[in-house]
Design a protein around this motif. Structure first.
Motif, PDB file in Angstrom:
ATOM      1  N   PRO A 136      20.151  25.513 -33.680  1.00 41.07           N
ATOM      2  CA  PRO A 136      21.206  25.623 -34.726  1.00 41.07           C
ATOM      3  C   PRO A 136      20.849  26.984 -35.738  1.00 41.07           C
ATOM      4  CG  PRO A 136      20.552  23.440 -34.809  1.00 41.07           C
ATOM      5  CD  PRO A 136      19.733  24.336 -33.749  1.00 41.07           C
ATOM      6  N   VAL A 137      19.619  27.385 -35.828  1.00 39.88           N
ATOM      7  CA  VAL A 137      19.056  28.581 -36.289  1.00 39.88           C
ATOM      8  C   VAL A 137      19.661  29.806 -35.695  1.00 39.88           C
ATOM      9  CG1 VAL A 137      17.106  29.649 -37.362  1.00 39.88           C
ATOM     10  CG2 VAL A 137      17.094  27.163 -37.375  1.00 39.88           C
ATOM     11  N   VAL A 138      19.682  29.887 -34.363  1.00 32.46           N
ATOM     12  CA  VAL A 138      20.013  30.933 -33.741  1.00 32.46           C
ATOM     13  C   VAL A 138      21.259  31.128 -33.799  1.00 32.46           C
ATOM     14  CG1 VAL A 138      19.812  32.055 -31.684  1.00 32.46           C
ATOM     15  CG2 VAL A 138      18.046  31.060 -32.295  1.00 32.46           C
ATOM     16  N   LEU A 139      21.831  30.146 -33.754  1.00 31.10           N
ATOM     17  CA  LEU A 139      23.513  30.061 -33.320  1.00 31.10           C
ATOM     18  C   LEU A 139      24.156  30.452 -34.906  1.00 31.10           C
ATOM     19  CD1 LEU A 139      24.185  27.003 -31.319  1.00 31.10           C
ATOM     20  CD2 LEU A 139      24.554  29.280 -30.570  1.00 31.10           C
ATOM     21  N   ALA A 140      23.757  29.928 -35.940  1.00 26.57           N
ATOM     22  CA  ALA A 140      24.156  30.158 -37.106  1.00 26.57           C
ATOM     23  C   ALA A 140      23.963  31.590 -37.437  1.00 26.57           C
ATOM     24  CB  ALA A 140      23.436  29.224 -38.429  1.00 26.57           C
ATOM     25  N   ILE A 141      22.708  32.207 -37.328  1.00 26.02           N
ATOM     26  CA  ILE A 141      22.305  33.690 -37.828  1.00 26.02           C
ATOM     27  C   ILE A 141      23.323  34.482 -36.620  1.00 26.02           C
ATOM     28  CG2 ILE A 141      20.778  35.464 -37.064  1.00 26.02           C
ATOM     29  CD1 ILE A 141      18.532  33.621 -37.974  1.00 26.02           C
ATOM     30  N   LEU A 142      23.567  34.238 -35.501  1.00 29.26           N
ATOM     31  CA  LEU A 142      24.682  34.944 -34.541  1.00 29.26           C
ATOM     32  C   LEU A 142      25.979  35.003 -35.187  1.00 29.26           C
ATOM     33  CD1 LEU A 142      23.169  34.044 -31.067  1.00 29.26           C
ATOM     34  CD2 LEU A 142      23.109  36.121 -32.231  1.00 29.26           C
ATOM     35  N   PHE A 143      26.361  33.566 -35.677  1.00 33.85           N
ATOM     36  CA  PHE A 143      27.728  33.609 -36.129  1.00 33.85           C
ATOM     37  C   PHE A 143      28.159  34.191 -37.545  1.00 33.85           C
ATOM     38  CE2 PHE A 143      30.713  31.074 -38.929  1.00 33.85           C
ATOM     39  CZ  PHE A 143      31.772  31.083 -38.036  1.00 33.85           C
ATOM     40  N   TRP A 144      26.780  34.317 -38.231  1.00 37.56           N
ATOM     41  CA  TRP A 144      27.069  35.093 -39.718  1.00 37.56           C
ATOM     42  C   TRP A 144      26.840  36.531 -39.217  1.00 37.56           C
ATOM     43  CZ3 TRP A 144      28.625  33.862 -44.014  1.00 37.56           C
ATOM     44  CH2 TRP A 144      29.171  32.688 -44.281  1.00 37.56           C
ATOM     45  N   VAL A 145      26.185  37.177 -38.281  1.00 33.66           N
ATOM     46  CA  VAL A 145      26.030  38.420 -37.881  1.00 33.66           C
ATOM     47  C   VAL A 145      27.402  38.800 -37.318  1.00 33.66           C
ATOM     48  CG1 VAL A 145      25.069  40.086 -36.216  1.00 33.66           C
ATOM     49  CG2 VAL A 145      23.468  38.457 -37.576  1.00 33.66           C
ATOM     50  N   ALA A 146      27.886  37.914 -36.673  1.00 31.34           N
ATOM     51  CA  ALA A 146      29.420  38.401 -36.139  1.00 31.34           C
ATOM     52  C   ALA A 146      30.290  38.491 -37.045  1.00 31.34           C
ATOM     53  CB  ALA A 146      29.939  37.298 -35.140  1.00 31.34           C
ATOM     54  N   LEU A 147      30.278  37.485 -38.462  1.00 32.21           N
ATOM     55  CA  LEU A 147      31.246  37.750 -39.326  1.00 32.21           C
ATOM     56  C   LEU A 147      31.068  38.932 -40.155  1.00 32.21           C
ATOM     57  CD1 LEU A 147      31.201  33.865 -40.971  1.00 32.21           C
ATOM     58  CD2 LEU A 147      33.155  34.913 -39.597  1.00 32.21           C
ATOM     59  N   PHE A 148      29.803  39.147 -40.536  1.00 31.79           N
ATOM     60  CA  PHE A 148      29.499  40.499 -41.367  1.00 31.79           C
ATOM     61  C   PHE A 148      29.819  41.695 -40.497  1.00 31.79           C
ATOM     62  CE2 PHE A 148      27.013  37.882 -43.866  1.00 31.79           C
ATOM     63  CZ  PHE A 148      27.192  38.346 -45.271  1.00 31.79           C
ATOM     64  N   SER A 149      29.562  41.526 -39.030  1.00 26.95           N
ATOM     65  CA  SER A 149      29.931  42.939 -38.324  1.00 26.95           C
ATOM     66  C   SER A 149      31.356  43.035 -38.081  1.00 26.95           C
ATOM     67  CB  SER A 149      29.115  42.661 -36.855  1.00 26.95           C
ATOM     68  OG  SER A 149      29.623  41.756 -36.192  1.00 26.95           O
ATOM     69  N   THR A 150      32.253  42.006 -38.116  1.00 22.70           N
ATOM     70  CA  THR A 150      33.731  42.069 -37.893  1.00 22.70           C
ATOM     71  C   THR A 150      34.402  42.459 -39.202  1.00 22.70           C
ATOM     72  OG1 THR A 150      33.921  39.858 -37.947  1.00 22.70           O
ATOM     73  CG2 THR A 150      33.807  40.848 -35.790  1.00 22.70           C
ATOM     74  N   GLY A 151      33.785  42.279 -40.398  1.00 22.39           N
ATOM     75  CA  GLY A 151      34.033  42.525 -41.618  1.00 22.39           C
ATOM     76  C   GLY A 151      34.854  41.426 -42.243  1.00 22.39           C
ATOM     77  N   ARG A 152      34.814  40.360 -41.778  1.00 26.46           N
ATOM     78  CA  ARG A 152      35.367  38.995 -42.249  1.00 26.46           C
ATOM     79  C   ARG A 152      34.722  38.672 -43.460  1.00 26.46           C
ATOM     80  NH1 ARG A 152      39.398  37.151 -39.220  1.00 26.46           N
ATOM     81  NH2 ARG A 152      39.637  38.093 -37.181  1.00 26.46           N
ATOM     82  N   VAL A 153      33.424  39.006 -43.570  1.00 31.17           N
ATOM     83  CA  VAL A 153      32.583  38.544 -44.648  1.00 31.17           C
ATOM     84  C   VAL A 153      31.923  39.735 -45.025  1.00 31.17           C
ATOM     85  CG1 VAL A 153      30.721  36.966 -45.651  1.00 31.17           C
ATOM     86  CG2 VAL A 153      32.263  36.131 -43.821  1.00 31.17           C
ATOM     87  N   SER A 154      31.744  40.007 -46.650  1.00 34.00           N
ATOM     88  CA  SER A 154      30.836  40.969 -46.987  1.00 34.00           C
ATOM     89  C   SER A 154      30.369  40.713 -48.435  1.00 34.00           C
ATOM     90  CB  SER A 154      31.726  42.291 -47.306  1.00 34.00           C
ATOM     91  OG  SER A 154      32.831  42.036 -48.271  1.00 34.00           O
ATOM     92  N   LEU A 155      29.088  41.264 -48.631  1.00 30.45           N
ATOM     93  CA  LEU A 155      28.593  41.119 -50.174  1.00 30.45           C
ATOM     94  C   LEU A 155      29.581  41.632 -51.236  1.00 30.45           C
ATOM     95  CD1 LEU A 155      24.735  40.906 -49.095  1.00 30.45           C
ATOM     96  CD2 LEU A 155      26.227  39.104 -49.793  1.00 30.45           C
TER      97      LEU A 155
END
Length: 155
Positions: A136-155
């Motif tokens: 779950p840790v690995v999958l969650a990190i990969l999921f959020w990296v994908a969200l940030f890299s595609t621009g769907r989520v930003s700070l």
């Protein structure tokens, strides 16, 4: 309760290990296992984390309930909810819920495999528990990296 001196006369078994006690009614029973007796292993960690995941999912449902409530209260409430969800605290909650989701999926798969009678050997149970704990840790990190890299989520 006291240690039996002659367990053979009290319950039909002799105890040289100290693992049995004489109950007040005279019966000889084994000591209950305690955390200090068992050495920690990955299957115990997976079981405890699965229970913690269920508790976290219960609290996470409050976040979903707040989302539904903001939808019911109208556009202004929904915009406020989206602003909260986009804040660092909201992103942290979102990451935690993602972690909970992947943990429930992987632990559910582990339990399904075990319920079918497979994966019950020590080696396989340890492997499935490792996957359920660290996956779950690995999958969650990969999921959020994908969200940030595609621009769907930003700070």
């Amino acid at each position: 309760m006291s240690q039996p001196h002659d367990a053979a006369s009290k319950g039909g078994m002799s105890d040289r290990t100290g693992r049995f006690v004489v109950q007040p009614n005279g019966r000889t029973t084994p000591l209950s296992p305690h955390m200090s007796v068992w050495r920690w292993h990955i299957t115990m960690a997976a079981s405890i984390l699965f229970r913690a995941t269920i508790i976290a999912a219960t609290f996470g449902s409050l976040f979903v309930l707040a989302w539904l409530g903001s939808l019911a209260y109208g556009p202004e409430a929904y915009v406020r909810f989206l602003a909260l969800a986009a804040s660092p605290l909201g992103l942290l909650i979102g990451f935690g819920l993602t972690l909970v989701l992947f943990s429930l999926l992987l632990n559910g798969a582990r339990h399904l495999i075990n319920d079918m009678g497979a994966g019950l050997s020590v080696r396989t149970a340890n492997l499935l528990s490792q996957i359920a704990v660290w996956g779950p840790v690995v999958l969650a990190i990969l999921f959020w990296v994908a969200l940030f890299s595609t621009g769907r989520v930003s700070l």
